[in-house]
Design a protein around this motif. Structure first.
Motif, PDB file in Angstrom:
ATOM      1  N   ALA A  97      16.642 -15.519  -1.613  1.00  0.00           N
ATOM      2  CA  ALA A  97      16.050 -15.834  -0.753  1.00  0.00           C
ATOM      3  C   ALA A  97      14.826 -15.330   0.215  1.00  0.00           C
ATOM      4  CB  ALA A  97      16.849 -16.745  -0.001  1.00  0.00           C
ATOM      5  N   ASP A  98      14.928 -14.155   0.657  1.00  0.00           N
ATOM      6  CA  ASP A  98      14.294 -13.458   1.614  1.00  0.00           C
ATOM      7  C   ASP A  98      12.638 -12.760   1.118  1.00  0.00           C
ATOM      8  OD1 ASP A  98      16.145 -14.234   3.450  1.00  0.00           O
ATOM      9  OD2 ASP A  98      16.859 -12.289   3.336  1.00  0.00           O
ATOM     10  N   GLY A  99      12.805 -12.770  -0.566  1.00  0.00           N
ATOM     11  CA  GLY A  99      11.436 -13.006  -1.231  1.00  0.00           C
ATOM     12  C   GLY A  99      11.626 -10.906  -1.320  1.00  0.00           C
ATOM     13  N   LEU A 100      12.777 -10.141  -0.742  1.00  0.00           N
ATOM     14  CA  LEU A 100      13.277  -8.988  -1.250  1.00  0.00           C
ATOM     15  C   LEU A 100      13.773  -8.307  -2.208  1.00  0.00           C
ATOM     16  CD1 LEU A 100      15.658  -8.661   1.658  1.00  0.00           C
ATOM     17  CD2 LEU A 100      13.209  -7.142   2.009  1.00  0.00           C
ATOM     18  N   ALA A 101      14.259  -9.361  -3.640  1.00  0.00           N
ATOM     19  CA  ALA A 101      14.330  -9.097  -4.963  1.00  0.00           C
ATOM     20  C   ALA A 101      13.684 -10.608  -5.272  1.00  0.00           C
ATOM     21  CB  ALA A 101      15.518  -9.066  -4.563  1.00  0.00           C
ATOM     22  N   SER A 102      13.634  -9.901  -6.535  1.00  0.00           N
ATOM     23  CA  SER A 102      12.520 -10.756  -7.484  1.00  0.00           C
ATOM     24  C   SER A 102      13.508 -11.970  -8.431  1.00  0.00           C
ATOM     25  CB  SER A 102      11.618  -9.858  -8.896  1.00  0.00           C
ATOM     26  OG  SER A 102      11.962 -10.716  -9.991  1.00  0.00           O
ATOM     27  N   LYS A 103      12.876 -13.011  -8.602  1.00  0.00           N
ATOM     28  CA  LYS A 103      14.035 -13.668  -9.921  1.00  0.00           C
ATOM     29  C   LYS A 103      13.537 -13.889 -11.112  1.00  0.00           C
ATOM     30  CE  LYS A 103      13.891 -16.932  -5.702  1.00  0.00           C
ATOM     31  NZ  LYS A 103      13.378 -18.512  -4.786  1.00  0.00           N
ATOM     32  N   ALA A 104      12.710 -13.268 -10.463  1.00  0.00           N
ATOM     33  CA  ALA A 104      12.565 -12.795 -12.447  1.00  0.00           C
ATOM     34  C   ALA A 104      13.516 -11.575 -13.082  1.00  0.00           C
ATOM     35  CB  ALA A 104      11.359 -12.303 -12.693  1.00  0.00           C
ATOM     36  N   VAL A 105      14.417 -11.821 -14.369  1.00  0.00           N
ATOM     37  CA  VAL A 105      15.052 -11.029 -15.061  1.00  0.00           C
ATOM     38  C   VAL A 105      13.911  -9.712 -15.253  1.00  0.00           C
ATOM     39  CG1 VAL A 105      16.743 -10.732 -16.401  1.00  0.00           C
ATOM     40  CG2 VAL A 105      16.528 -12.913 -15.633  1.00  0.00           C
ATOM     41  N   SER A 106      14.554  -7.754 -15.558  1.00  0.00           N
ATOM     42  CA  SER A 106      13.760  -7.414 -15.955  1.00  0.00           C
ATOM     43  C   SER A 106      13.745  -7.514 -17.536  1.00  0.00           C
ATOM     44  CB  SER A 106      14.232  -6.313 -15.518  1.00  0.00           C
ATOM     45  OG  SER A 106      15.572  -5.911 -15.671  1.00  0.00           O
ATOM     46  N   THR A 107      13.218  -8.302 -18.259  1.00  0.00           N
ATOM     47  CA  THR A 107      13.230  -8.185 -19.729  1.00  0.00           C
ATOM     48  C   THR A 107      12.825  -6.628 -20.055  1.00  0.00           C
ATOM     49  OG1 THR A 107      10.819  -8.434 -19.870  1.00  0.00           O
ATOM     50  CG2 THR A 107      13.204 -10.463 -19.476  1.00  0.00           C
ATOM     51  N   GLY A 108      12.916  -6.406 -21.193  1.00  0.00           N
ATOM     52  CA  GLY A 108      12.315  -5.081 -21.509  1.00  0.00           C
ATOM     53  C   GLY A 108      12.991  -3.534 -21.133  1.00  0.00           C
ATOM     54  N   THR A 109      11.925  -3.245 -20.054  1.00  0.00           N
ATOM     55  CA  THR A 109      11.854  -1.663 -20.096  1.00  0.00           C
ATOM     56  C   THR A 109      11.141  -2.527 -18.988  1.00  0.00           C
ATOM     57  OG1 THR A 109       9.890  -1.629 -20.707  1.00  0.00           O
ATOM     58  CG2 THR A 109      11.564  -0.669 -22.213  1.00  0.00           C
ATOM     59  N   THR A 110      11.509  -3.336 -17.835  1.00  0.00           N
ATOM     60  CA  THR A 110      10.556  -3.276 -16.542  1.00  0.00           C
ATOM     61  C   THR A 110      11.863  -2.377 -15.091  1.00  0.00           C
ATOM     62  OG1 THR A 110      10.827  -5.376 -16.713  1.00  0.00           O
ATOM     63  CG2 THR A 110       9.171  -5.283 -16.517  1.00  0.00           C
ATOM     64  N   ALA A 111      12.803  -2.339 -15.666  1.00  0.00           N
ATOM     65  CA  ALA A 111      13.943  -2.185 -14.485  1.00  0.00           C
ATOM     66  C   ALA A 111      13.156  -0.277 -14.344  1.00  0.00           C
ATOM     67  CB  ALA A 111      15.301  -2.100 -15.017  1.00  0.00           C
ATOM     68  N   GLU A 112      13.112   0.086 -15.590  1.00  0.00           N
ATOM     69  CA  GLU A 112      12.839   2.177 -15.080  1.00  0.00           C
ATOM     70  C   GLU A 112      11.183   1.871 -14.475  1.00  0.00           C
ATOM     71  OE1 GLU A 112      13.888   1.300 -18.683  1.00  0.00           O
ATOM     72  OE2 GLU A 112      15.841   0.717 -17.805  1.00  0.00           O
ATOM     73  N   ALA A 113      10.031   1.404 -15.356  1.00  0.00           N
ATOM     74  CA  ALA A 113       9.285   1.391 -15.172  1.00  0.00           C
ATOM     75  C   ALA A 113       8.617   0.648 -13.734  1.00  0.00           C
ATOM     76  CB  ALA A 113       8.203   0.808 -15.779  1.00  0.00           C
ATOM     77  N   SER A 114       9.265  -0.012 -12.750  1.00  0.00           N
ATOM     78  CA  SER A 114       8.859  -0.459 -11.548  1.00  0.00           C
ATOM     79  C   SER A 114      10.149  -0.040 -10.543  1.00  0.00           C
ATOM     80  CB  SER A 114       9.257  -2.103 -11.229  1.00  0.00           C
ATOM     81  OG  SER A 114      10.713  -2.007 -11.566  1.00  0.00           O
ATOM     82  N   PHE A 115      11.004   0.883 -10.794  1.00  0.00           N
ATOM     83  CA  PHE A 115      11.563   2.301  -9.514  1.00  0.00           C
ATOM     84  C   PHE A 115      10.655   3.079 -10.339  1.00  0.00           C
ATOM     85  CE2 PHE A 115      14.598   5.448  -9.082  1.00  0.00           C
ATOM     86  CZ  PHE A 115      15.483   4.561  -7.819  1.00  0.00           C
ATOM     87  N   VAL A 116       9.926   3.312 -10.861  1.00  0.00           N
ATOM     88  CA  VAL A 116       9.083   4.475 -10.600  1.00  0.00           C
ATOM     89  C   VAL A 116       7.712   4.261 -10.878  1.00  0.00           C
ATOM     90  CG1 VAL A 116       8.661   6.067 -12.531  1.00  0.00           C
ATOM     91  CG2 VAL A 116      10.238   5.744 -13.480  1.00  0.00           C
ATOM     92  N   ASP A 117       7.626   3.638 -10.348  1.00  0.00           N
ATOM     93  CA  ASP A 117       5.886   3.421  -9.853  1.00  0.00           C
ATOM     94  C   ASP A 117       6.264   2.713  -8.195  1.00  0.00           C
ATOM     95  OD1 ASP A 117       5.858   0.590 -10.158  1.00  0.00           O
ATOM     96  OD2 ASP A 117       5.116   0.240 -11.482  1.00  0.00           O
ATOM     97  N   GLY A 118       7.316   2.271  -8.342  1.00  0.00           N
ATOM     98  CA  GLY A 118       7.891   2.326  -6.219  1.00  0.00           C
ATOM     99  C   GLY A 118       7.851   1.154  -5.805  1.00  0.00           C
ATOM    100  N   SER A 119       6.585  -0.184  -7.456  1.00  0.00           N
ATOM    101  CA  SER A 119       7.190  -1.719  -6.993  1.00  0.00           C
ATOM    102  C   SER A 119       8.500  -2.600  -6.309  1.00  0.00           C
ATOM    103  CB  SER A 119       6.088  -2.637  -8.112  1.00  0.00           C
ATOM    104  OG  SER A 119       7.481  -2.233  -9.597  1.00  0.00           O
ATOM    105  N   ALA A 120      10.087  -1.631  -7.296  1.00  0.00           N
ATOM    106  CA  ALA A 120      10.870  -2.566  -6.712  1.00  0.00           C
ATOM    107  C   ALA A 120      11.595  -1.010  -7.269  1.00  0.00           C
ATOM    108  CB  ALA A 120      11.449  -3.274  -7.817  1.00  0.00           C
ATOM    109  N   PRO A 121      11.580  -0.008  -5.782  1.00  0.00           N
ATOM    110  CA  PRO A 121      12.387   1.168  -5.621  1.00  0.00           C
ATOM    111  C   PRO A 121      14.142   1.242  -6.004  1.00  0.00           C
ATOM    112  CG  PRO A 121      11.100   1.111  -3.774  1.00  0.00           C
ATOM    113  CD  PRO A 121      10.944  -0.192  -4.256  1.00  0.00           C
ATOM    114  N   MET A 122      14.787   0.361  -5.847  1.00  0.00           N
ATOM    115  CA  MET A 122      16.011   0.885  -5.399  1.00  0.00           C
ATOM    116  C   MET A 122      17.071  -0.318  -6.729  1.00  0.00           C
ATOM    117  SD  MET A 122      18.597   0.328  -1.944  1.00  0.00           S
ATOM    118  CE  MET A 122      17.991  -1.582  -1.459  1.00  0.00           C
ATOM    119  N   MET A 123      17.846  -0.066  -7.012  1.00  0.00           N
ATOM    120  CA  MET A 123      18.734  -0.814  -7.752  1.00  0.00           C
ATOM    121  C   MET A 123      20.128  -0.841  -7.854  1.00  0.00           C
ATOM    122  SD  MET A 123      17.155   0.260 -11.250  1.00  0.00           S
ATOM    123  CE  MET A 123      17.474   2.087 -11.429  1.00  0.00           C
TER     124      MET A 123
END
Lengths: 424, 324, 325
Positions: free
Chosen positions: A245-271
């Motif tokens: 609700a606060d926009g801190l997490a994306s409502k989109a399901v990570s498909t494919g390999t975005t989880a690692e990619a966005s952790f590495v490039d810093g666009s979503a750096p916590m999981m």
């Protein structure tokens, strides 16, 4: 326009079938939990067929050569099964009566298939296993199989970016956790502060650590009724959904390999994830990345309770070589064997004493997993769990994506779970 | 029938007649009981291998699943299948009370109603273009458009996931023309269109081949004559080609309906039925019920689907049947 | 503008029949359809003559549209092929890359060195070949009986075939496995082959085609004293080249890409087919080895695309010759 002969044939067929099925359900319940027979003494002998999933199935034969060396009369045939269809494979094997002697079981499948497993004999010593894992082998008061390897979920976060945001210590409480997500997003250039499952298969499971940490219980004490819509659970889900609700997490399901990619490039750096992600992240991040992130135990509300996963090893009732099969499970439970297994595959030992080994104790990331494993829980092992979880996943999705009120969602989940029942 | 040497129009042998003058009439008189019986035995012998395999591996399982749909059979009854309770139509009633099932029916209908016309029209346009719009590289185009059909879904799913990501290929291309593409697989609005796109991609080739074959049977001289009479390309297509293609269209759409109503693989590998069950098809729902061990309910769902397939096929036969 | 009433359309039901001009053409020793070397349609000459008169602008446009379309169609394959030469790290990175930065053969070498790809390939081939051969023989036999013989139960048999065509595949899966295991066939080649030996689709195809063969040919053979078997082998089968090609290719495709059944039936890795192996080695519990998956996909797809390119002309003829008029 059916040929008269066809009608006749169909009628005959139907009548025969009805005669055959005309006996109706027995009113007698299922047979009482079998009291486990002891294991015969002496070395194991004969042939054991074993099914294991994915990379475990590929790596096991090498390890089992030692077991065969110790028990000269025994031969273990391992078949590796693809993870993504293993459930179908076991279902049909049980239906067709073609089960192996021993198999690797995901901890959440225990309830589904327990009626086909052999109960654990007295000789199996369970005192040193992580308590949460032992619980995953218990179905309706009977223990089946042994915990083989474990995993648990912890917080992964980019410590380098956290420092940028002025946060230098690991998040300990729910408030810390949220503050870290906010900091990463506002001061460290992250698009989203944290990645949380938004309703894919298994996302309910991912909310359970928050629920348990808040004192929620999924069932009443004797396991006869679902208790999914408690205030504790609603509060935890409210906390969980606030990230979306606060926009801190994306409502989109990570498909494919975005989880690692966005952790590495810093666009979503916590999981929040399990031990397998260490290797993946190091691969995706390349040289030197392992120093840029840290892991921390689940944030605490009343407790810091995480989910325990991994796999158990079970013996099937239909096994024709039961004694040797249990001896194999005993052998696989030895701490020194589990350490060898860890070194071969990275699967974490289920025996606590194995964690005293330097290779585990001195690793800054793995030791966090070791600590977390002392405080874990798992979903009830009842045969209807998969169904309830599937219904729950779609409720989580409703909360996250459609903005449904958590308390409302839990109410409808409770209704769904009540109609599904507990499989008894 | 496609043939290179169709006799010029007007001299075609009337359809359905036997080539005259071959069999002496005497031979056909000898029809006695014994002969008829012998023929029947021979015929059944010809059908025997098929009937055996069919009976054991298809009919048997089919009948048992049909019976299952009237019982409360679950995976725990496998050991003792004859001890189940007979519940009549209760499983079917339960299905239609199940909101998730109703949702899956709507999804499947959406997929079929959009997917079938789209695939058919595209395949037809493609076949016409390949048949008389161009003169070179026909084979290359044909093979190119058919390639997706021959590949296994497991293999292409990965690639499609990469294509459909928010920052994936499709949105990059849309960005060139100034459209901000959606997050295809995570949007309840766009997940189904994305899967329809994938299904069209996978099935276009099959229909294209069938229509190409049908187009080859349209006699060129009739078209020539019409052209001489001053009919433009569109009129020729609407007045001559399309009516002649009717049986081909029928075959194509029936095959497609049977496949599309069993829509399963795409959501299975791409979205797991999500988001919010927006791509859960009836087949997928059935698969899940089997997974939960609810064999009775799953069988009932399968037969509901079967009835839908049979009905849709019949409907198409009615609509596209030649009127002569 | 009226349509001449000599149109070859007399489809009245699914069992549409017309005289087998195709077959007749074969019998008369004339070239069957579509054998011109450009692989074009039999109307090639007509089409060419017509398009010659057409505005070249329109033709260019048609080509342009087709090229764009075919590129879009093949794009996923291009990406798959290039991806097979990338490292796992590169495949996990965003934004996605097209050309491999450090091309590697590692994905392929692990298939060939560590994994028994030979065994899986052999299993896939054995299963596909036997499935195809069985279907060609059994479907044409029963197709012949349904098309050219009269016997009690014929309509019922055909009805069953049509019903089977429309029954969702998922429904018989579990009962079929129980049946196979009761027969003691689990983990054998027969279990992988037998259930697919008599595809209803194949029966339908063969019946449609054989119906188009002129009765006179068959009558003549019968009168000359040839038995049914001989008539079938000497007269009918030689005419059935095109539909057999189509059926063969379709059956091969189905068998080659089949995943869930071989997985369930094989109780040891020696019996795995390629798709099962692909799934086993590339997808883990929590992670996918994308490089291995893409390389494996390339290995699975390549033979079948080559096969299709080699046989596509017969395939299209076969489709054209089967009940499509």
């Amino acid at each position: 326009m059916i040929h008269p002969n066809a009608k006749k044939a169909a009628a005959v067929g139907l009548a025969t079938a009805l005669l055959l099925t005309g006996c109706g359900r027995d009113s007698a319940g299922s047979p009482a939990a079998s009291s486990a027979k002891p294991i015969a003494s002496g070395p194991a002998s004969g042939t054991i067929t074993l099914w294991a999933q994915g990379s475990e199935g590929e790596a096991l034969p090498a390890l089992l050569k030692e077991f065969e060396a110790e028990n000269p009369g025994v031969k273990v045939n391992v078949t590796a099964i693809p993870w993504d269809a293993a459930l179908s494979k076991y279902q049909t094997a049980i239906a067709g009566g073609t089960t192996p002697d021993v198999a690797q079981m995901g901890t959440t499948w225990m309830g589904d298939f327990a009626s086909s497993f052999d109960a654990t004999p007295q000789e199996i010593d369970a005192s040193d296993f992580f308590p949460g894992s032992v619980k995953s082998t218990e179905v309706e008061g009977t223990t089946y199989g042994v915990p083989w390897y474990v995993d648990t979920r912890v917080v992964y976060y980019r410590s380098d970016l956290a420092e940028k945001a002025g946060i230098t210590k690991a998040p300990e409480t729910w408030d810390d956790f949220k503050a870290l997500a906010k900091g990463l997003q506002e001061k460290a250039g992250a698009k989203y502060g944290v990645q949380l499952p938004a309703g894919v298969a298994g996302s309910y499971l991912d909310t359970l650590p928050f629920q348990w940490s808040n004192g929620a219980k999924l069932m009443n004490d004797d396991g006869t009724k679902w208790t999914l819509d408690t205030p504790e659970a609603a509060e935890a889900l409210k906390y969980y959904s606030s990230f979306f609700a606060d926009g801190l997490a994306s409502k989109a399901v990570s498909t494919g390999t975005t989880a690692e990619a966005s952790f590495v490039d810093g666009s979503a750096p916590m999981m929040i994830s399990g031990p397998w992600h260490v290797g993946l992240l190091n691969k995706a991040g390349g040289e030197g990345f392992e120093d840029k992130y840290k892991v921390a135990p689940m944030p605490k509300e009343t407790t810091s309770t995480s989910f325990v996963g991994g796999s158990n090893m079970v013996v099937f009732k239909k096994s024709e070589n039961r004694d040797a099969s249990w001896k194999l499970l005993q052998w696989l439970s030895k701490p020194e064997v589990q350490l060898k297994w860890y070194k071969a595959t990275g699967d974490l030992p289920s025996q606590q004493s194995a964690w005293k080994d330097q290779s585990l104790a001195s690793d800054s990331k793995l030791s966090v997993f070791g600590d977390q494993l002392k405080n874990t829980n798992n979903p009830p092992a009842v045969s209807t769990w998969t169904q309830v979880a599937a219904a729950a996943d779609s409720e989580i999705e409703q909360i996250v994506k459609a903005g449904k009120d958590p308390a409302e969602a839990l109410k409808s989940l409770q209704q769904a779970a009540d109609s599904i029942g507990t499989g008894k | 029938m496609a043939t290179t040497n169709a006799p010029p129009a007007g001299t075609k042998p009337p359809a359905g007649t036997k080539n005259a003058g071959r069999p002496p009439a005497r031979a056909r008189v000898r029809t006695g009981q014994s002969r008829r019986r012998r023929n029947a035995i021979t015929a059944w012998l010809f059908a025997l291998p098929f009937v055996l395999i069919f009976g054991v591996f298809m009919l048997g399982p089919l009948l048992s699943s049909f019976l299952m749909s009237f019982t409360d059979f679950t995976s725990r009854d496998i050991e003792n299948p004859f001890a189940v309770g007979f519940v009549g139509l209760e499983q079917y009633a339960a299905l239609f009370r199940n909101p998730q099932f109703l949702h899956s029916v709507l999804n499947t209908a959406y997929f079929v109603v959009v997917g079938i016309p789209l695939t058919t029209i595209l395949a037809l346009a493609l076949a016409v273009a390949l048949n008389n719009g161009i003169s070179r590289f026909r084979t290359a185009f044909r093979v190119g458009f058919y390639t997706p059909v021959v590949t296994s879904i497991v293999a292409v799913a990965v690639v499609w996931r990469f294509i459909l990501q928010p920052d994936g290929l499709l949105n990059v291309i849309l960005g060139w023309v100034g459209i901000a593409g959606p997050d295809w697989l995570n949007s309840t609005t766009w997940s189904m269109p994305a899967l329809i796109m994938m299904a069209v991609w996978r099935n276009l080739g099959t229909l294209m081949i069938i229509f190409l074959a049908g187009l080859q049977a349209v006699p060129g001289d009739i078209l020539e004559a019409a052209e001489v009479d001053g009919a433009n390309a569109w009129q020729r297509f609407m007045k001559i080609t399309l009516p002649m293609l009717r049986p081909t269209l029928l075959l194509g759409t029936v095959l497609l309906s049977v496949g599309f109503l069993q829509f399963f693989e795409e959501p299975f590998v791409m979205t797991k039925g999500g988001p919010l069950d927006s791509t859960l098809s009836v087949s997928y729902f059935t698969y899940n019920q089997f997974g939960f061990g609810k064999y009775g309910l799953a069988s009932a769902a399968s037969y509901v689907l079967f009835v839908a397939i049979a009905l849709l096929s019949l409907l198409q036969f009615r609509a596209l049947r030649s009127k002569d | 503008m009226t349509i001449p009433d000599t149109s070859p359309l007399d489809a009245a039901a699914p069992a549409a029949t017309t005289p087998g001009t195709e077959a007749a053409a074969v019998v008369r020793g004339t070239a069957p359809a579509g054998t011109n070397t450009t692989g074009g349609s039999p109307q090639g000459s007509n089409a060419r003559r017509r398009s010659g008169r057409r505005a070249p602008a329109r033709r260019t446009l048609t080509y342009a549209v087709l090229v764009v379309g075919v590129s879009a169609t093949l794009l996923p394959f291009v990406w798959m092929f290039l991806g097979a030469f990338k490292t796992q790290g590169e495949l996990l990175r965003r934004p996605i890359t097209w050309w491999p930065e450090q091309p590697t053969l590692e994905n392929f070498s692990s298939w060939f060195n560590e994994l028994q790809i030979g065994t899986f390939f052999l299993n896939s081939v054995v299963v596909a070949v036997f499935t195809v051969l069985g279907n060609l023989l059994f479907c044409s036999m029963v197709g012949y009986a349904l098309a050219k013989m009269d016997f009690p139960g014929k309509r019922f048999l055909f009805l069953l075939v049509m019903v089977m065509l429309m029954v969702p595949g998922v429904v018989t899966f579990v009962p079929l496995f129980v049946m196979v295991s009761k027969l003691g066939l689990v983990s054998t080649y027969p279990a992988l082959i037998l259930p697919f030996l008599a595809a209803p689709m194949g029966v339908f195809l063969m019946r449609q085609f054989i119906m188009g063969i002129p009765d006179s040919l068959i009558e003549a053979a019968r009168i000359d004293g040839a038995g049914e078997l001989r008539t079938f082998l000497r007269i009918v089968m030689p005419l059935c080249g095109p539909p057999l090609a189509t059926l063969g290719i379709l059956t091969f495709l189905g068998s080659w890409n089949n995943f869930l059944w071989p997985l369930v039936v094989a109780q040891s890795e020696e019996m795995y087919t390629l798709p099962v192996a692909l799934s086993l080695y590339s997808t883990g519990q929590n992670a996918t080895d994308y490089g291995l998956l893409l390389a494996g996909s390339v290995l699975i797809i390549t033979p079948i695309i080559l096969l299709f390119v080699a046989l596509q002309r017969y395939f299209i003829q076969g489709v054209a010759a089967t009940g499509i008029k």
